[in-house]
Scaffold this active site. Structure first.
Site, short mmCIF file in Angstrom:
data_model
loop_
_atom_site.label_atom_id
_atom_site.label_comp_id
_atom_site.label_asym_id
_atom_site.label_seq_id
_atom_site.Cartn_x
_atom_site.Cartn_y
_atom_site.Cartn_z
N HIS A 1 -12.44 17.32 8.34
CA HIS A 1 -12.68 16.84 9.70
C HIS A 1 -11.57 17.42 10.58
CE1 HIS A 1 -12.54 13.80 12.95
NE2 HIS A 1 -13.76 13.45 12.61
N ASP B 1 -6.89 12.24 3.53
CA ASP B 1 -7.58 11.64 4.67
C ASP B 1 -8.61 10.67 4.09
OD1 ASP B 1 -9.42 11.02 6.60
OD2 ASP B 1 -9.69 13.08 7.32
N GLN C 1 -13.11 8.24 5.40
CA GLN C 1 -14.46 7.97 4.88
C GLN C 1 -14.45 7.31 3.52
OE1 GLN C 1 -17.21 8.19 6.56
NE2 GLN C 1 -16.41 9.29 8.32
N LYS D 1 -13.89 2.04 10.73
CA LYS D 1 -14.91 2.55 9.80
C LYS D 1 -15.10 1.60 8.63
CE LYS D 1 -14.04 7.36 10.90
NZ LYS D 1 -15.16 7.86 11.70
N CYS E 1 -17.36 16.89 14.10
CA CYS E 1 -15.93 17.22 14.13
C CYS E 1 -15.54 18.06 12.91
CB CYS E 1 -15.06 15.98 14.20
SG CYS E 1 -15.30 15.03 15.68
N1 PMP Z 1 -11.28 12.04 8.98
C1 PMP Z 1 -12.56 11.85 8.67
C2 PMP Z 1 -13.07 12.37 7.36
C3 PMP Z 1 -13.40 11.19 9.56
O1 PMP Z 1 -14.68 11.02 9.26
C4 PMP Z 1 -12.87 10.71 10.78
C5 PMP Z 1 -13.73 9.98 11.79
N2 PMP Z 1 -14.95 10.57 12.07
C6 PMP Z 1 -11.52 10.93 11.04
C7 PMP Z 1 -10.76 11.58 10.13
C8 PMP Z 1 -10.87 10.47 12.33
O2 PMP Z 1 -10.86 9.09 12.40
P1 PMP Z 1 -10.49 8.37 13.77
O3 PMP Z 1 -11.41 8.95 14.81
O4 PMP Z 1 -10.76 6.93 13.50
O5 PMP Z 1 -9.05 8.65 14.05
#
Ligand code: PMP
Length: 425
Positions: free
Chosen positions: A139, A216, A219, A242, A382
């Site tokens: 991401h 990270d 998810q 999440k 993203c």
């Molecule tokens: N890493 C991953 C794998 C994600 O799916 C996301 C959120 N879509 C993020 C990071 C970023 O999370 P946040 O927008 O809550 O900071």
């Protein structure tokens, strides 16, 4: 190196029963909504999850009964608010497998947690010619901070490629993770492919070369029981929103000795020990990294989300999601023209299911489904570099959580079949 993960299925009686799932659904007021005559079917959980009544009430209760600034007041409200805030920290420390609460730093989310590491540990430790290893499925939150750090430091960004079926391709891993590797930054679960990466093995490999490992967990933490010590990572980032909790709260777990060596990130109140006009010393962990007034109410309410997940049980939640993911993949695969991205084996993946239609743009799929009350997501999620690797401009993504059931999936499948008929396909 073996990429497959052994995930023992639970015996049937340990699964969530349909009655339990109905009870869970009833805890989420938003799911009662009817939009344009259609029952809301929420399948965009990888973007954010809905909130149970206990979390919504915890926010309102906090403002009704306890609101005060923390860590400084000597009055009743401030002491109660501080206690509640710190209680969530202790809870999160247990949730992550039993780490020290001083290793749990509250941030605004995963993005801020990873940026914190990039701007503190990264600035301090990455030098010209050093190598930072990421994967092709990251991401942007676990990619852009490292691209920019590598640029600032004239370091080298290397990546672990993916196989056509959405796993990490570890064929050349010994050329990718080497003695020059200073950091391995890797997603625990992909938000596009659903792949659960074999973080523990990769972390062990990186550690053989003395590298630091960041996972990270945005998810993974909502869907798997996470034990950061067992994973062997040095940093782990997650987002409350999440995992049934409020927006604006995240966690950075960091190994104590690393956090101690790192400079602070946000400079100001609360993060200091002593301030003089010519010199400042820093507060102890974790406060060194929590400058300013934090998001107290939402941190307090995050505790209710963690309780809610624990009451269900992360193992039972995972089993329910594996069953529903299997069902979704089977049903989607049977629709002509639909191609699923990522692993098909549910033991190796979570319930973020990206797919494309040979004849329709993902945005058209999403808009069509929206008209039927079904919320999915379409776009690059993203993860633009991953889209390029997949050779797609975008995908449609249905992503499930514990309150989804077979009826939700049946509605999705029926709508997708209807859509193809509608467009004469
Ligand atoms: N890493 C991953 C794998 C994600 O799916 C996301 C959120 N879509 C993020 C990071 C970023 O999370 P946040 O927008 O809550 O900071």
């Amino acid at each position: 190196m073996e990429q497959k993960i052994q995930n023992e299925p639970l015996p049937l009686r340990s699964r969530l029963t349909p009655i339990e799932i109905e009870r869970i659904r009833a805890d989420f007021p938003i799911l009662e909504q009817v939009i344009d005559g259609n029952r809301l079917i929420y399948l965009d959980n990888a973007a954010t999850t809905q909130k149970p009544r206990v979390v919504i009430n915890a926010i309102s209760d906090y403002y009704r009964k306890y609101n005060a600034n923390i860590h400084r007041g000597l009055h009743y409200l401030s002491e109660r608010a501080t206690e509640m805030y710190e209680h969530t920290r202790e809870h999160a420390a247990r949730f992550l497998g039993g780490v020290d609460p001083s290793e749990v730093i509250f941030t605004r989310g995963t993005t801020e947690a990873i940026n914190l590491v990039a701007y503190t540990w990264g600035e301090q430790n990455i030098r010209e010619g050093d190598e930072i290893v990421i994967t092709e499925m990251e991401h942007h939150a676990n990619l852009v901070p490292w691209v920019q750090l590598a640029k600032r430091k004239h370091a080298v960004l290397k990546r672990i490629p993916i196989t056509p079926d959405g796993y990490l391709d570890l064929t050349n891993i010994n050329e990718i993770i080497t003695p020059r590797t200073k950091l391995l930054a890797i997603s625990h679960m992909s938000n596009v492919l659903g792949t659960i990466n074999h973080v523990a093995d990769l972390a062990a490999k990186a550690h053989e070369h003395g590298a630091v490992v960041l996972a990270d967990g945005a998810q993974a933490a909502p869907h798997l029981a996470v034990d950061v010590k067992a994973l062997g990572v040095d940093f782990y980032a997650l987002s409350s929103h999440k995992m049934l909790g409020p927006t604006g709260v995240g966690i950075l777990y960091g190994r104590r000795d690393l956090l101690q060596e790192m400079p602070p990130f946000n400079l100001g109140g609360e993060m200091i020990r002593e301030v003089r006009f010519d010199n400042v010393t820093w507060a102890d962990l974790p406060y060194k990294f929590e400058g300013g007034t934090p998001n107290i109410a939402d941190v307090v309410a995050f505790d209710a989300a963690l309780h809610y997940l624990e009451e269900i049980g992360m193992d039972r939640l995972r089993q329910h999601e594996m069953d529903l993911t299997r069902y979704t993949i089977e049903q989607l695969s049977a629709i002509p023209g639909i191609e699923i991205q990522g692993p098909k084996e549910v033991e190796q993946r979570g319930g973020a299911i990206s797919f494309t239609d040979a004849d329709l743009h993902p945005h058209d799929i999403s808009t069509y489904l929206d008209a039927k009350g079904i919320a999915i997501r379409a776009g690059h999620h993203c993860a633009q570099p991953l889209m390029r690797v997949l050779g797609k401009i975008a995908t449609a993504r249905a992503s499930i959580y514990v309150y989804n059931n077979e009826a939700d999936i049946n509605a999705l499948i029926k709508a997708l079949r209807g859509m193809r008929r509608y467009f004469g396909l």
